[in-house]
Write a protein that holds these residues in place. Structure first.
Motif, PDB file in Angstrom:
ATOM      1  N   GLU A 125       0.843  -1.392  -0.034  1.00 16.77           N
ATOM      2  CA  GLU A 125      -0.091  -0.117   0.006  1.00 16.77           C
ATOM      3  C   GLU A 125       0.790   1.261   0.176  1.00 16.77           C
ATOM      4  O   GLU A 125       0.599   2.269  -0.657  1.00 16.77           O
ATOM      5  CB  GLU A 125      -0.958  -0.057   1.199  1.00 16.77           C
ATOM      6  CG  GLU A 125      -1.843  -1.057   1.274  1.00 16.77           C
ATOM      7  CD  GLU A 125      -1.613  -2.251   1.828  1.00 16.77           C
ATOM      8  OE1 GLU A 125      -2.356  -3.397   1.981  1.00 16.77           O
ATOM      9  OE2 GLU A 125      -0.328  -2.557   2.202  1.00 16.77           O
ATOM     10  N   ALA A 126       1.851   1.326   0.897  1.00 19.21           N
ATOM     11  CA  ALA A 126       2.938   2.394   0.752  1.00 19.21           C
ATOM     12  C   ALA A 126       3.589   2.477  -0.666  1.00 19.21           C
ATOM     13  O   ALA A 126       3.738   3.725  -1.115  1.00 19.21           O
ATOM     14  CB  ALA A 126       3.844   2.251   1.842  1.00 19.21           C
ATOM     15  N   LYS A 127       4.048   1.382  -1.175  1.00 23.38           N
ATOM     16  CA  LYS A 127       4.609   1.502  -2.409  1.00 23.38           C
ATOM     17  C   LYS A 127       3.813   1.882  -3.487  1.00 23.38           C
ATOM     18  O   LYS A 127       4.278   3.015  -4.205  1.00 23.38           O
ATOM     19  CB  LYS A 127       5.164   0.052  -2.784  1.00 23.38           C
ATOM     20  CG  LYS A 127       6.117   0.143  -4.204  1.00 23.38           C
ATOM     21  CD  LYS A 127       6.525  -1.554  -4.533  1.00 23.38           C
ATOM     22  CE  LYS A 127       7.099  -1.308  -5.536  1.00 23.38           C
ATOM     23  NZ  LYS A 127       8.565  -1.165  -5.731  1.00 23.38           N
ATOM     24  N   GLU A 128       2.613   1.671  -3.368  1.00 25.26           N
ATOM     25  CA  GLU A 128       1.578   2.101  -4.464  1.00 25.26           C
ATOM     26  C   GLU A 128       1.416   3.551  -4.335  1.00 25.26           C
ATOM     27  O   GLU A 128       0.994   4.498  -5.296  1.00 25.26           O
ATOM     28  CB  GLU A 128       0.272   1.529  -4.324  1.00 25.26           C
ATOM     29  CG  GLU A 128      -0.924   1.584  -5.318  1.00 25.26           C
ATOM     30  CD  GLU A 128      -2.264   0.865  -5.019  1.00 25.26           C
ATOM     31  OE1 GLU A 128      -3.149   1.550  -5.304  1.00 25.26           O
ATOM     32  OE2 GLU A 128      -2.071  -0.464  -4.901  1.00 25.26           O
ATOM     33  N   LEU A 129       1.207   4.048  -3.005  1.00 23.38           N
ATOM     34  CA  LEU A 129       1.159   5.403  -2.784  1.00 23.38           C
ATOM     35  C   LEU A 129       2.115   6.333  -3.126  1.00 23.38           C
ATOM     36  O   LEU A 129       1.967   7.259  -3.994  1.00 23.38           O
ATOM     37  CB  LEU A 129       0.854   5.573  -1.060  1.00 23.38           C
ATOM     38  CG  LEU A 129       0.713   7.186  -0.658  1.00 23.38           C
ATOM     39  CD1 LEU A 129      -0.473   7.748  -1.353  1.00 23.38           C
ATOM     40  CD2 LEU A 129       0.735   7.184   0.768  1.00 23.38           C
ATOM     41  N   VAL A 130       3.342   5.928  -2.914  1.00 18.61           N
ATOM     42  CA  VAL A 130       4.653   6.731  -3.418  1.00 18.61           C
ATOM     43  C   VAL A 130       4.718   6.507  -4.912  1.00 18.61           C
ATOM     44  O   VAL A 130       5.220   7.547  -5.540  1.00 18.61           O
ATOM     45  CB  VAL A 130       5.896   6.475  -2.809  1.00 18.61           C
ATOM     46  CG1 VAL A 130       6.399   5.129  -3.090  1.00 18.61           C
ATOM     47  CG2 VAL A 130       6.696   7.690  -2.564  1.00 18.61           C
TER      48      VAL A 130
END
Length: 154
Positions: A125-130
């Motif tokens: 989820e963090a990878k997708e956000l950034v």
């Protein structure tokens, strides 16, 4: 600003865009070059829009991603984004090409930061956000390049 989470990162990026918008706006009335003034006014509006768009990421992102800690950012060799943190009239004396170079350098630094953080993200989820933040910056930089190219042709 102390950046500990992805939520902090988004807030920091939003503040950077907003600050740059205000500095460019102030200089748009002070610069002696007609083309430079027009460019500064356009860029101020563009950065204001990026401030708004960046804020939307905070509203729409998953809480899990927002609350993810950025340990690698704090311990990395990454240097802070280089921009004029005070509206000191820096853009007042730059010509059209100098302004363009500085603005694209600013956006390139943000894109590089997002790219680096995407490679270090610990949860999907963090990878997708950034990655979404990086894609937005890249898209806006390309749009900016097209618009500036049209201004340069005039």
């Amino acid at each position: 600003m102390d950046i500990k989470t992805f939520e902090d990162l988004i807030e920091w990026a939003r503040q950077l865009h907003g600050h740059l918008s205000r500095c460019l706006s102030e200089s748009s009335t002070e610069n002696q070059g007609e083309r430079a003034r027009a460019l500064l006014a356009y860029l101020a509006d563009h950065e204001s829009e990026l401030e708004r768009i960046t804020a939307e990421f905070e509203k729409q992102a998953e809480t899990k991603a927002l609350k993810t800690r950025l340990y690698d950012y704090l311990n990395s060799e990454h240097h802070p984004i280089k921009t004029h943190r005070t509206c000191d009239g820096h853009y007042d004396d730059l010509d059209f090409d100098g302004i363009v170079r500085e603005i694209f350098d600013f956006h390139d630094q943000l894109i590089d930061l997002y790219d680096s953080l995407a490679g270090k993200a610990e949860i999907p989820e963090a990878k997708e956000l950034v990655e979404s933040l990086r894609a937005m910056e890249e898209h806006e930089a390309m749009r900016l390049a097209r618009q500036i190219g049209m201004m340069d042709d005039v």
